[in-house]
Design a protein around this motif. Sequence first.
Motif, mmCIF file in Angstrom:
data_model
loop_
_atom_site.group_PDB
_atom_site.id
_atom_site.type_symbol
_atom_site.label_atom_id
_atom_site.label_comp_id
_atom_site.label_asym_id
_atom_site.label_seq_id
_atom_site.Cartn_x
_atom_site.Cartn_y
_atom_site.Cartn_z
ATOM 1 N N PRO A 172 30.426 51.754 39.090
ATOM 2 C CA PRO A 172 31.367 50.648 38.910
ATOM 3 C C PRO A 172 32.234 50.372 40.132
ATOM 4 C CG PRO A 172 31.294 51.978 36.932
ATOM 5 C CD PRO A 172 30.489 52.718 37.972
ATOM 6 N N GLY A 173 32.560 51.398 40.899
ATOM 7 C CA GLY A 173 33.408 51.206 42.071
ATOM 8 C C GLY A 173 32.783 50.366 43.162
ATOM 9 N N GLN A 174 31.485 50.102 43.077
ATOM 10 C CA GLN A 174 30.806 49.248 44.048
ATOM 11 C C GLN A 174 30.611 47.829 43.528
ATOM 12 O OE1 GLN A 174 27.199 51.166 45.391
ATOM 13 N NE2 GLN A 174 28.295 52.905 46.271
ATOM 14 N N ILE A 175 31.314 47.495 42.444
ATOM 15 C CA ILE A 175 31.194 46.170 41.840
ATOM 16 C C ILE A 175 32.569 45.517 41.777
ATOM 17 C CG2 ILE A 175 30.497 44.876 39.782
ATOM 18 C CD1 ILE A 175 28.652 47.244 39.093
ATOM 19 N N ALA A 176 32.645 44.267 42.202
ATOM 20 C CA ALA A 176 33.879 43.488 42.059
ATOM 21 C C ALA A 176 33.793 42.666 40.785
ATOM 22 C CB ALA A 176 34.067 42.562 43.259
ATOM 23 N N MET A 177 34.826 42.758 39.954
ATOM 24 C CA MET A 177 34.944 41.913 38.767
ATOM 25 C C MET A 177 35.900 40.787 39.093
ATOM 26 S SD MET A 177 34.341 41.207 35.546
ATOM 27 C CE MET A 177 34.966 39.615 34.980
ATOM 28 N N VAL A 178 35.411 39.544 39.043
ATOM 29 C CA VAL A 178 36.200 38.384 39.462
ATOM 30 C C VAL A 178 36.562 37.545 38.250
ATOM 31 C CG1 VAL A 178 36.278 36.372 40.975
ATOM 32 C CG2 VAL A 178 34.912 38.372 41.633
ATOM 33 N N GLY A 179 37.858 37.311 38.044
ATOM 34 C CA GLY A 179 38.272 36.527 36.895
ATOM 35 C C GLY A 179 39.635 35.902 37.081
ATOM 36 N N ASP A 180 39.967 35.012 36.145
ATOM 37 C CA ASP A 180 41.212 34.248 36.238
ATOM 38 C C ASP A 180 42.281 34.719 35.271
ATOM 39 O OD1 ASP A 180 41.263 31.800 33.809
ATOM 40 O OD2 ASP A 180 39.523 33.085 34.050
ATOM 41 N N SER A 181 41.997 35.759 34.473
ATOM 42 C CA SER A 181 42.953 36.164 33.438
ATOM 43 C C SER A 181 43.224 37.660 33.487
ATOM 44 C CB SER A 181 42.412 35.804 32.048
ATOM 45 O OG SER A 181 41.365 36.693 31.673
ATOM 46 N N LEU A 182 44.296 38.055 32.827
ATOM 47 C CA LEU A 182 44.606 39.481 32.733
ATOM 48 C C LEU A 182 43.541 40.216 31.934
ATOM 49 C CD1 LEU A 182 48.488 39.481 32.210
ATOM 50 C CD2 LEU A 182 47.181 39.799 34.317
#
Length: 229
Positions: A172-182
């Motif tokens: 998981p540490g090699q993955i960026a999670m991109v989002g607009d909310s908390l």
Amino acid sequence: MALDVIRAVLFDKDGTLFDFRQSWGGWTKSMLDRLAPVTTGPLAQALGFDPQAMDFEPDSVVIASTMEEIATVIAAHVTLPYPQVVALMEEVGKAAPMVPAVDLPLVLGELRARGLRLGLATNDTEAPARAHLAGAGVLDLFDLVLGCDSGHGGKPAPGQLLAFAEAMGLPPGQIAMVGDSLHDLEAARRAGMVPVGVLTGPAPREKLSPHAEVVLDTIAGLGAWLDAR
């Protein structure tokens, strides 16, 4: 301490790939119009939506909840049974005109050209999510598309994120999670992913910044951030 190299990017959909107000304002208005004959109470108010302004209250259930949670609110204000509400939501959702936040084929294509794996984790259901990506001409750029009904739950729980990591064979540490909310950033934290905020949804920078490694104006800034990182 050296940071992990980002090898994959997992995106939220609404407010991240697609402009939230322009896209889901239309969906919510369509739902209100379709349900008007069977409403039993002030549904727009319950959804935290102003049909005249075509905008949402900051705490609107539509913003970050799963489709099942939104359906529960709607079902309490109409005479239709819950399964019919869900079916109508999917029908309207598939036809909803999604407004891309950026040039998605260009931005996502450039990320693929870097060798990154791409995924989608949305609190929408999977069928409309696939329809929206296909309509934007980018479905084939995604390695995995996960909705709240794909068997891994919805955000802020980390199930979708961990399923993507496992499917890609990446920590998981090699993955960026991109989002607009908390919800997105909390899911990233719980999954051990790198949280990245964007400002194409309702949440302002000051709300996202304490919970994200970086907050970008749009996903178009991901390439430069990856280079600087």
